[in-house]
Scaffold this active site. Sequence first.
Site, PDB file in Angstrom:
ATOM      1  N   HIS A  28     -28.333 114.720 -72.748  1.00 35.61           N
ATOM      2  CA  HIS A  28     -26.884 114.772 -72.520  1.00 35.61           C
ATOM      3  C   HIS A  28     -26.562 115.628 -71.303  1.00 35.61           C
ATOM      4  O   HIS A  28     -27.427 116.322 -70.779  1.00 35.61           O
ATOM      5  CB  HIS A  28     -26.169 115.329 -73.762  1.00 35.61           C
ATOM      6  CG  HIS A  28     -26.422 116.791 -73.986  1.00 35.61           C
ATOM      7  ND1 HIS A  28     -27.535 117.249 -74.651  1.00 35.61           N
ATOM      8  CD2 HIS A  28     -25.725 117.886 -73.632  1.00 35.61           C
ATOM      9  CE1 HIS A  28     -27.503 118.578 -74.697  1.00 35.61           C
ATOM     10  NE2 HIS A  28     -26.419 118.990 -74.076  1.00 35.61           N
ATOM     11  N   ASP A  69     -23.839 118.547 -69.529  1.00 44.32           N
ATOM     12  CA  ASP A  69     -22.805 119.569 -69.706  1.00 44.32           C
ATOM     13  C   ASP A  69     -21.863 119.503 -68.519  1.00 44.32           C
ATOM     14  O   ASP A  69     -22.307 119.520 -67.369  1.00 44.32           O
ATOM     15  CB  ASP A  69     -23.422 120.976 -69.703  1.00 44.32           C
ATOM     16  CG  ASP A  69     -24.161 121.303 -70.983  1.00 44.32           C
ATOM     17  OD1 ASP A  69     -24.245 120.444 -71.875  1.00 44.32           O
ATOM     18  OD2 ASP A  69     -24.661 122.446 -71.074  1.00 44.32           O
ATOM     19  N   GLU A  97     -29.452 118.104 -70.019  1.00 47.30           N
ATOM     20  CA  GLU A  97     -30.286 118.753 -71.034  1.00 47.30           C
ATOM     21  C   GLU A  97     -30.925 117.692 -71.914  1.00 47.30           C
ATOM     22  O   GLU A  97     -30.419 116.583 -72.042  1.00 47.30           O
ATOM     23  CB  GLU A  97     -29.423 119.710 -71.879  1.00 47.30           C
ATOM     24  CG  GLU A  97     -28.843 120.836 -71.042  1.00 47.30           C
ATOM     25  CD  GLU A  97     -27.807 121.679 -71.767  1.00 47.30           C
ATOM     26  OE1 GLU A  97     -27.699 122.878 -71.464  1.00 47.30           O
ATOM     27  OE2 GLU A  97     -27.074 121.133 -72.624  1.00 47.30           O
ATOM     28  N   HIS A 121     -23.111 116.917 -77.506  1.00 46.90           N
ATOM     29  CA  HIS A 121     -24.292 117.523 -76.872  1.00 46.90           C
ATOM     30  C   HIS A 121     -25.540 117.207 -77.688  1.00 46.90           C
ATOM     31  O   HIS A 121     -26.253 118.095 -78.144  1.00 46.90           O
ATOM     32  CB  HIS A 121     -24.094 119.031 -76.718  1.00 46.90           C
ATOM     33  CG  HIS A 121     -22.956 119.372 -75.796  1.00 46.90           C
ATOM     34  ND1 HIS A 121     -23.125 119.842 -74.517  1.00 46.90           N
ATOM     35  CD2 HIS A 121     -21.612 119.245 -75.972  1.00 46.90           C
ATOM     36  CE1 HIS A 121     -21.943 120.016 -73.947  1.00 46.90           C
ATOM     37  NE2 HIS A 121     -21.008 119.666 -74.809  1.00 46.90           N
ATOM     38  N   TRP A 143     -28.692 121.031 -81.957  1.00 47.36           N
ATOM     39  CA  TRP A 143     -28.402 122.467 -81.873  1.00 47.36           C
ATOM     40  C   TRP A 143     -27.887 122.945 -83.239  1.00 47.36           C
ATOM     41  O   TRP A 143     -27.039 122.271 -83.843  1.00 47.36           O
ATOM     42  CB  TRP A 143     -27.342 122.713 -80.797  1.00 47.36           C
ATOM     43  CG  TRP A 143     -27.253 124.139 -80.385  1.00 47.36           C
ATOM     44  CD1 TRP A 143     -26.326 125.054 -80.781  1.00 47.36           C
ATOM     45  CD2 TRP A 143     -28.153 124.817 -79.499  1.00 47.36           C
ATOM     46  NE1 TRP A 143     -26.587 126.262 -80.187  1.00 47.36           N
ATOM     47  CE2 TRP A 143     -27.700 126.147 -79.397  1.00 47.36           C
ATOM     48  CE3 TRP A 143     -29.291 124.424 -78.790  1.00 47.36           C
ATOM     49  CZ2 TRP A 143     -28.355 127.098 -78.616  1.00 47.36           C
ATOM     50  CZ3 TRP A 143     -29.934 125.368 -78.001  1.00 47.36           C
ATOM     51  CH2 TRP A 143     -29.469 126.684 -77.922  1.00 47.36           C
ATOM     52  N   HIS A 186     -17.551 122.928 -70.379  1.00 44.45           N
ATOM     53  CA  HIS A 186     -18.294 123.373 -71.564  1.00 44.45           C
ATOM     54  C   HIS A 186     -18.226 124.901 -71.733  1.00 44.45           C
ATOM     55  O   HIS A 186     -18.118 125.405 -72.841  1.00 44.45           O
ATOM     56  CB  HIS A 186     -19.745 122.914 -71.438  1.00 44.45           C
ATOM     57  CG  HIS A 186     -20.578 123.105 -72.670  1.00 44.45           C
ATOM     58  ND1 HIS A 186     -20.084 123.026 -73.951  1.00 44.45           N
ATOM     59  CD2 HIS A 186     -21.904 123.372 -72.806  1.00 44.45           C
ATOM     60  CE1 HIS A 186     -21.061 123.228 -74.819  1.00 44.45           C
ATOM     61  NE2 HIS A 186     -22.162 123.455 -74.155  1.00 44.45           N
ATOM     62  N   HIS A 190     -25.468 129.298 -68.481  1.00 52.59           N
ATOM     63  CA  HIS A 190     -24.512 128.189 -68.379  1.00 52.59           C
ATOM     64  C   HIS A 190     -23.368 128.526 -67.409  1.00 52.59           C
ATOM     65  O   HIS A 190     -22.998 127.724 -66.550  1.00 52.59           O
ATOM     66  CB  HIS A 190     -23.913 127.868 -69.750  1.00 52.59           C
ATOM     67  CG  HIS A 190     -24.729 126.932 -70.580  1.00 52.59           C
ATOM     68  ND1 HIS A 190     -25.645 127.375 -71.504  1.00 52.59           N
ATOM     69  CD2 HIS A 190     -24.770 125.587 -70.645  1.00 52.59           C
ATOM     70  CE1 HIS A 190     -26.206 126.329 -72.095  1.00 52.59           C
ATOM     71  NE2 HIS A 190     -25.692 125.230 -71.598  1.00 52.59           N
TER      72      HIS A 190
HETATM   73 ZN   LIG Z   1     -25.124 120.830 -73.613  1.00 51.42          ZN
END
Ligand SMILES: [Zn+2]
Length: 212
Positions: free
Chosen positions: A53, A55, A176, A49, A19, A59, A164
């Site tokens: 992975h 969440d 994810e 992340h 990311w 998060h 989210h």
């Molecule tokens: Zn994540």
Amino acid sequence: MTGPWIDVSVPLRNGMSGWPGDKPFERTLTHTIAGGASNNLSQFASSAHVGTHMDAPLHFLADAPSVDSMPIDAVVGPARVVGIADADSICPEHLEPLALQRGERVLFRTRNSDRRLLEHEFARDFVAISPEGARYLAERGVRTVGVDYLSVGAFREESGRETHRVLLGAGVWIVEGLNLADVEPGNYEMICLPLRLAGSDGAPARAVLRRI
Ligand SMILES: [Zn+2]
């Protein structure tokens, strides 16, 4: 009859995409046998992340559960891989025909997998779950949602955050970065175990599927 185990986790390697702005995965050798040490020894640093992975609610929600408190049955058991073809985002209209059951584990295989996006540089135009789609999933009471790119929500911050918050706020666990490129839609047994990072908002996971 069950099929062979398929590893749907992304290998963690230096130079892999992540990311934007997050700490990239980096593994270095601190000792090497070739260099005269008695063993090879790695250390690594990374965003939690990275690659495949999970969440945790923490998060996006303050004072919510962290990843180490995840119930194992959120990620071990039957899972349905749903093919979403030609959609820019996953919306209620894609979900209504699925007759989702309360407690289901659902993994979405989208164009992200056809494009093998996880193997390339970060792409902003990945297929994600719209906030409306997230509300639908939360209302149906699904247990766990998995996606084939680095976020359940779109890159656009407002939309991504909303997706989210809706899922995590409803107690839906999120996986994810699943590599579903070689996985056909259908019914599977899933094992997906995130590292038990105490107090963490997320953790890398190893995930495998086999057809049932
Ligand atoms: Zn994540």
